[in-house]
Write a protein that holds these residues in place. Structure first.
Motif, PDB file in Angstrom:
ATOM      1  N   LYS A  52     100.990  54.769  21.975  1.00 26.60           N
ATOM      2  CA  LYS A  52      99.710  55.360  21.586  1.00 26.60           C
ATOM      3  C   LYS A  52      98.807  54.315  20.924  1.00 26.60           C
ATOM      4  CE  LYS A  52     102.012  59.676  20.190  1.00 26.60           C
ATOM      5  NZ  LYS A  52     102.189  60.629  19.075  1.00 26.60           N
ATOM      6  N   TYR A  53      97.517  54.551  21.033  1.00 24.51           N
ATOM      7  CA  TYR A  53      96.544  53.731  20.290  1.00 24.51           C
ATOM      8  C   TYR A  53      95.299  54.571  20.052  1.00 24.51           C
ATOM      9  CZ  TYR A  53      92.999  50.260  19.186  1.00 24.51           C
ATOM     10  OH  TYR A  53      91.978  49.577  18.577  1.00 24.51           O
ATOM     11  N   THR A  54      94.851  54.601  18.812  1.00 20.01           N
ATOM     12  CA  THR A  54      93.638  55.333  18.454  1.00 20.01           C
ATOM     13  C   THR A  54      92.613  54.358  17.916  1.00 20.01           C
ATOM     14  OG1 THR A  54      94.931  57.304  17.867  1.00 20.01           O
ATOM     15  CG2 THR A  54      92.662  57.185  17.053  1.00 20.01           C
ATOM     16  N   PRO A  55      91.509  54.125  18.635  1.00 19.81           N
ATOM     17  CA  PRO A  55      90.469  53.247  18.103  1.00 19.81           C
ATOM     18  C   PRO A  55      89.929  53.794  16.779  1.00 19.81           C
ATOM     19  CG  PRO A  55      90.109  53.694  20.436  1.00 19.81           C
ATOM     20  CD  PRO A  55      91.177  54.630  19.985  1.00 19.81           C
ATOM     21  N   ALA A  56      89.630  52.891  15.865  1.00 17.43           N
ATOM     22  CA  ALA A  56      89.135  53.316  14.553  1.00 17.43           C
ATOM     23  C   ALA A  56      87.788  54.006  14.663  1.00 17.43           C
ATOM     24  CB  ALA A  56      89.048  52.107  13.623  1.00 17.43           C
ATOM     25  N   SER A  57      86.973  53.623  15.645  1.00 20.63           N
ATOM     26  CA  SER A  57      85.663  54.249  15.867  1.00 20.63           C
ATOM     27  C   SER A  57      85.233  53.943  17.284  1.00 20.63           C
ATOM     28  CB  SER A  57      84.627  53.708  14.871  1.00 20.63           C
ATOM     29  OG  SER A  57      84.349  52.350  15.142  1.00 20.63           O
ATOM     30  N   SER A  58      84.109  54.476  17.681  1.00 20.43           N
ATOM     31  CA  SER A  58      83.619  54.232  19.036  1.00 20.43           C
ATOM     32  C   SER A  58      83.145  52.789  19.208  1.00 20.43           C
ATOM     33  CB  SER A  58      82.497  55.192  19.379  1.00 20.43           C
ATOM     34  OG  SER A  58      81.407  55.007  18.497  1.00 20.43           O
ATOM     35  N   SER A  59      82.957  52.067  18.088  1.00 23.36           N
ATOM     36  CA  SER A  59      82.519  50.676  18.177  1.00 23.36           C
ATOM     37  C   SER A  59      83.637  49.697  17.795  1.00 23.36           C
ATOM     38  CB  SER A  59      81.295  50.442  17.273  1.00 23.36           C
ATOM     39  OG  SER A  59      81.607  50.765  15.919  1.00 23.36           O
ATOM     40  N   ALA A  60      84.857  50.182  17.786  1.00 25.65           N
ATOM     41  CA  ALA A  60      85.981  49.305  17.490  1.00 25.65           C
ATOM     42  C   ALA A  60      86.091  48.218  18.569  1.00 25.65           C
ATOM     43  CB  ALA A  60      87.272  50.106  17.414  1.00 25.65           C
ATOM     44  N   ALA A  61      86.677  47.083  18.198  1.00 26.57           N
ATOM     45  CA  ALA A  61      86.774  45.948  19.121  1.00 26.57           C
ATOM     46  C   ALA A  61      87.526  46.333  20.393  1.00 26.57           C
ATOM     47  CB  ALA A  61      87.475  44.788  18.437  1.00 26.57           C
ATOM     48  N   CYS A  62      86.954  45.974  21.528  1.00 27.68           N
ATOM     49  CA  CYS A  62      87.607  46.217  22.819  1.00 27.68           C
ATOM     50  C   CYS A  62      86.914  45.414  23.894  1.00 27.68           C
ATOM     51  CB  CYS A  62      87.608  47.706  23.179  1.00 27.68           C
ATOM     52  SG  CYS A  62      85.960  48.380  23.556  1.00 27.68           S
ATOM     53  N   SER A  63      87.566  45.314  25.061  1.00 26.18           N
ATOM     54  CA  SER A  63      86.983  44.677  26.236  1.00 26.18           C
ATOM     55  C   SER A  63      86.826  45.718  27.324  1.00 26.18           C
ATOM     56  CB  SER A  63      87.878  43.537  26.741  1.00 26.18           C
ATOM     57  OG  SER A  63      88.006  42.529  25.757  1.00 26.18           O
ATOM     58  N   GLN A  64      85.760  45.597  28.058  1.00 26.45           N
ATOM     59  CA  GLN A  64      85.446  46.585  29.089  1.00 26.45           C
ATOM     60  C   GLN A  64      86.625  46.806  30.029  1.00 26.45           C
ATOM     61  OE1 GLN A  64      82.042  45.589  31.433  1.00 26.45           O
ATOM     62  NE2 GLN A  64      81.969  47.553  32.491  1.00 26.45           N
ATOM     63  N   GLY A  65      86.966  48.090  30.236  1.00 18.65           N
ATOM     64  CA  GLY A  65      88.028  48.449  31.144  1.00 18.65           C
ATOM     65  C   GLY A  65      89.345  48.785  30.462  1.00 18.65           C
ATOM     66  N   MET A 125      92.081  50.846  28.367  1.00 20.05           N
ATOM     67  CA  MET A 125      92.347  52.269  28.242  1.00 20.05           C
ATOM     68  C   MET A 125      93.429  52.476  27.200  1.00 20.05           C
ATOM     69  SD  MET A 125      92.400  53.380  32.285  1.00 20.05           S
ATOM     70  CE  MET A 125      92.535  55.121  31.878  1.00 20.05           C
ATOM     71  N   ALA A 126      93.368  53.627  26.527  1.00 18.60           N
ATOM     72  CA  ALA A 126      94.372  53.966  25.515  1.00 18.60           C
ATOM     73  C   ALA A 126      94.458  55.484  25.428  1.00 18.60           C
ATOM     74  CB  ALA A 126      93.989  53.366  24.165  1.00 18.60           C
ATOM     75  N   TRP A 127      95.454  55.965  24.669  1.00 14.82           N
ATOM     76  CA  TRP A 127      95.624  57.404  24.491  1.00 14.82           C
ATOM     77  C   TRP A 127      96.311  57.678  23.165  1.00 14.82           C
ATOM     78  CZ3 TRP A 127     100.494  59.538  23.853  1.00 14.82           C
ATOM     79  CH2 TRP A 127     101.577  58.699  24.124  1.00 14.82           C
ATOM     80  N   ASP A 128      96.107  58.916  22.667  1.00 18.18           N
ATOM     81  CA  ASP A 128      96.903  59.436  21.558  1.00 18.18           C
ATOM     82  C   ASP A 128      97.135  60.928  21.815  1.00 18.18           C
ATOM     83  OD1 ASP A 128      94.523  60.735  20.829  1.00 18.18           O
ATOM     84  OD2 ASP A 128      94.052  59.301  19.233  1.00 18.18           O
ATOM     85  N   ASP A 129      97.540  61.689  20.809  1.00 21.35           N
ATOM     86  CA  ASP A 129      97.893  63.098  21.026  1.00 21.35           C
ATOM     87  C   ASP A 129      96.696  63.965  21.393  1.00 21.35           C
ATOM     88  OD1 ASP A 129     100.519  62.510  20.517  1.00 21.35           O
ATOM     89  OD2 ASP A 129     100.403  63.081  18.393  1.00 21.35           O
ATOM     90  N   GLN A 130      95.464  63.509  21.105  1.00 22.85           N
ATOM     91  CA  GLN A 130      94.283  64.339  21.303  1.00 22.85           C
ATOM     92  C   GLN A 130      93.354  63.857  22.412  1.00 22.85           C
ATOM     93  OE1 GLN A 130      93.768  67.248  19.673  1.00 22.85           O
ATOM     94  NE2 GLN A 130      95.747  66.916  18.648  1.00 22.85           N
ATOM     95  N   TYR A 131      93.308  62.526  22.636  1.00 26.27           N
ATOM     96  CA  TYR A 131      92.272  61.991  23.523  1.00 26.27           C
ATOM     97  C   TYR A 131      92.826  60.884  24.443  1.00 26.27           C
ATOM     98  CZ  TYR A 131      89.143  64.143  20.108  1.00 26.27           C
ATOM     99  OH  TYR A 131      88.507  65.032  19.267  1.00 26.27           O
ATOM    100  N   VAL A 132      92.073  60.677  25.533  1.00 27.55           N
ATOM    101  CA  VAL A 132      92.189  59.464  26.334  1.00 27.55           C
ATOM    102  C   VAL A 132      90.930  58.650  26.078  1.00 27.55           C
ATOM    103  CG1 VAL A 132      92.198  58.502  28.666  1.00 27.55           C
ATOM    104  CG2 VAL A 132      93.639  60.474  28.128  1.00 27.55           C
ATOM    105  N   TYR A 133      91.119  57.341  25.799  1.00 23.21           N
ATOM    106  CA  TYR A 133      89.993  56.477  25.450  1.00 23.21           C
ATOM    107  C   TYR A 133      89.782  55.438  26.544  1.00 23.21           C
ATOM    108  CZ  TYR A 133      91.204  58.327  20.829  1.00 23.21           C
ATOM    109  OH  TYR A 133      91.500  59.154  19.772  1.00 23.21           O
ATOM    110  N   VAL A 134      88.493  55.160  26.836  1.00 22.80           N
ATOM    111  CA  VAL A 134      88.140  54.124  27.804  1.00 22.80           C
ATOM    112  C   VAL A 134      87.070  53.245  27.176  1.00 22.80           C
ATOM    113  CG1 VAL A 134      87.204  53.612  30.087  1.00 22.80           C
ATOM    114  CG2 VAL A 134      88.636  55.639  29.757  1.00 22.80           C
ATOM    115  N   CYS A 135      87.283  51.934  27.223  1.00 22.13           N
ATOM    116  CA  CYS A 135      86.289  50.979  26.756  1.00 22.13           C
ATOM    117  C   CYS A 135      85.316  50.728  27.899  1.00 22.13           C
ATOM    118  CB  CYS A 135      86.950  49.681  26.304  1.00 22.13           C
ATOM    119  SG  CYS A 135      85.793  48.469  25.626  1.00 22.13           S
ATOM    120  N   VAL A 136      84.082  51.225  27.767  1.00 23.10           N
ATOM    121  CA  VAL A 136      83.110  51.161  28.857  1.00 23.10           C
ATOM    122  C   VAL A 136      82.230  49.921  28.798  1.00 23.10           C
ATOM    123  CG1 VAL A 136      83.097  53.660  29.149  1.00 23.10           C
ATOM    124  CG2 VAL A 136      81.472  52.591  27.570  1.00 23.10           C
ATOM    125  N   ALA A 137      82.197  49.257  27.642  1.00 20.54           N
ATOM    126  CA  ALA A 137      81.442  48.012  27.448  1.00 20.54           C
ATOM    127  C   ALA A 137      82.056  47.297  26.248  1.00 20.54           C
ATOM    128  CB  ALA A 137      79.958  48.287  27.239  1.00 20.54           C
TER     129      ALA A 137
END
Length: 289
Positions: free
Chosen positions: A250-263, A265-277
């Protein structure tokens, strides 16, 4: 009488080869006598050379090149050899060719072997041991090494073959009589090279316990670098022929602007996350059904 004749023939031959026939420090130029090992030695004077030369070419009717030194076994388990010794007269290296094993219960050897001594402190201290062997009486020689590592220093280890043939590096298990059964292979496959960098794709081959090909679970196309898992014809950078893709942790980004590279993906118990930019996450909520 027989020994005397041999001495005269050898002595005369050496004279003809220009090795010298004059008395040097009252020592005979050629001697025939009992060796420290079994048998007799024909001894060339110390620091002299035995120089052989020829202008002969391939002898078609005899099926070999003009030979200068010929070693022949005259019994089926004889082992003619060329041996190098140290300053104490101990064998250190040898080139040996023979047909039959010492033990009649073993399979025929039929090879030329390059041998060196084992460690002086090991189980088989100072014994000559085959490191490299090349079989004869076979159209394709299964060349083998034993207790040896093979290093290429500042060079290339190359597996070559004609176009549209498989070129393999194989990993196998060994059995009796040096038989091997493959487990894995890295292969440049036999797919046709038809231009634009197509063909000769890289594959990982998987084998059964019996040594039969099961499949090629990983393929990399030479034309575009596409990687296929479970498919030999990937049409995207990663093409998976399966019904599941697993990200274990599992991985939960701290916020929608947390460090990431486009493309990413991560998940936790509630959401699927995608880094779009760059540093921009979006998420979608998960639900049961």
């Amino acid at each position: 009488m027989k020994i005397l004749k041999i001495m005269l023939v050898v002595f005369g031959g050496l004279c003809l080869m220009g090795m010298g026939c004059t008395d040097r420090n009252s020592e005979p130029e050629v001697t025939l006598g009992q060796s420290e090992k079994n048998g007799d030695d024909i001894r060339i004077p110390h620091n002299e050379r035995l120089h052989l030369s020829t202008d002969k070419k391939w002898i078609e009717q005899e099926g070999h090149q003009s030979d200068l030194i010929r070693l022949q076994w005259t019994a089926e388990r004889a082992k003619p050899a060329i041996v190098w010794m140290d300053e104490k007269g101990k064998d250190k290296t040898a080139i040996i060719s023979h047909d039959k094993a010492n033990n009649p219960e073993q399979h025929d050897h039929k090879h030329i072997s390059f041998e060196t001594t084992m460690s002086p402190t090991g189980q088989y201290a100072n014994q000559l041991f085959t490191r490299f062997e090349i079989p004869f009486d076979t159209d394709i020689s299964e060349i083998r090494t034993h207790s040896s590592n093979f290093n290429v220093m500042s060079g290339i280890l190359r597996v070559a073959g004609e176009s549209e043939t498989n070129r393999d590096i194989q990993f196998s298990v060994s059995g009796e009589d040096n038989e091997t059964t493959p487990r894995w292979a890295i292969r440049a496959d036999s797919s046709q090279e038809s231009g634009k960098n197509t063909g000769a794709d890289l594959q990982f081959i998987r084998y059964s316990d019996e040594g039969e090909v099961l499949d090629s679970p990983l393929t990399v196309q030479r034309s575009d670098g596409n990687v296929g898992i479970g498919t030999n014809d990937p049409d995207t950078k990663l093409d998976i022929d399966g019904d599941k893709l697993r990200i274990r942790n599992k991985y939960t980004p701290a916020s929608s602007s947390a460090a990431c590279s486009q493309g990413q993906m991560a998940w936790d118990d509630q959401y699927v996350y995608v880094c779009v930019a760059q540093n921009s996450w979006k998420r979608t909520e998960l639900s049961s059904w």
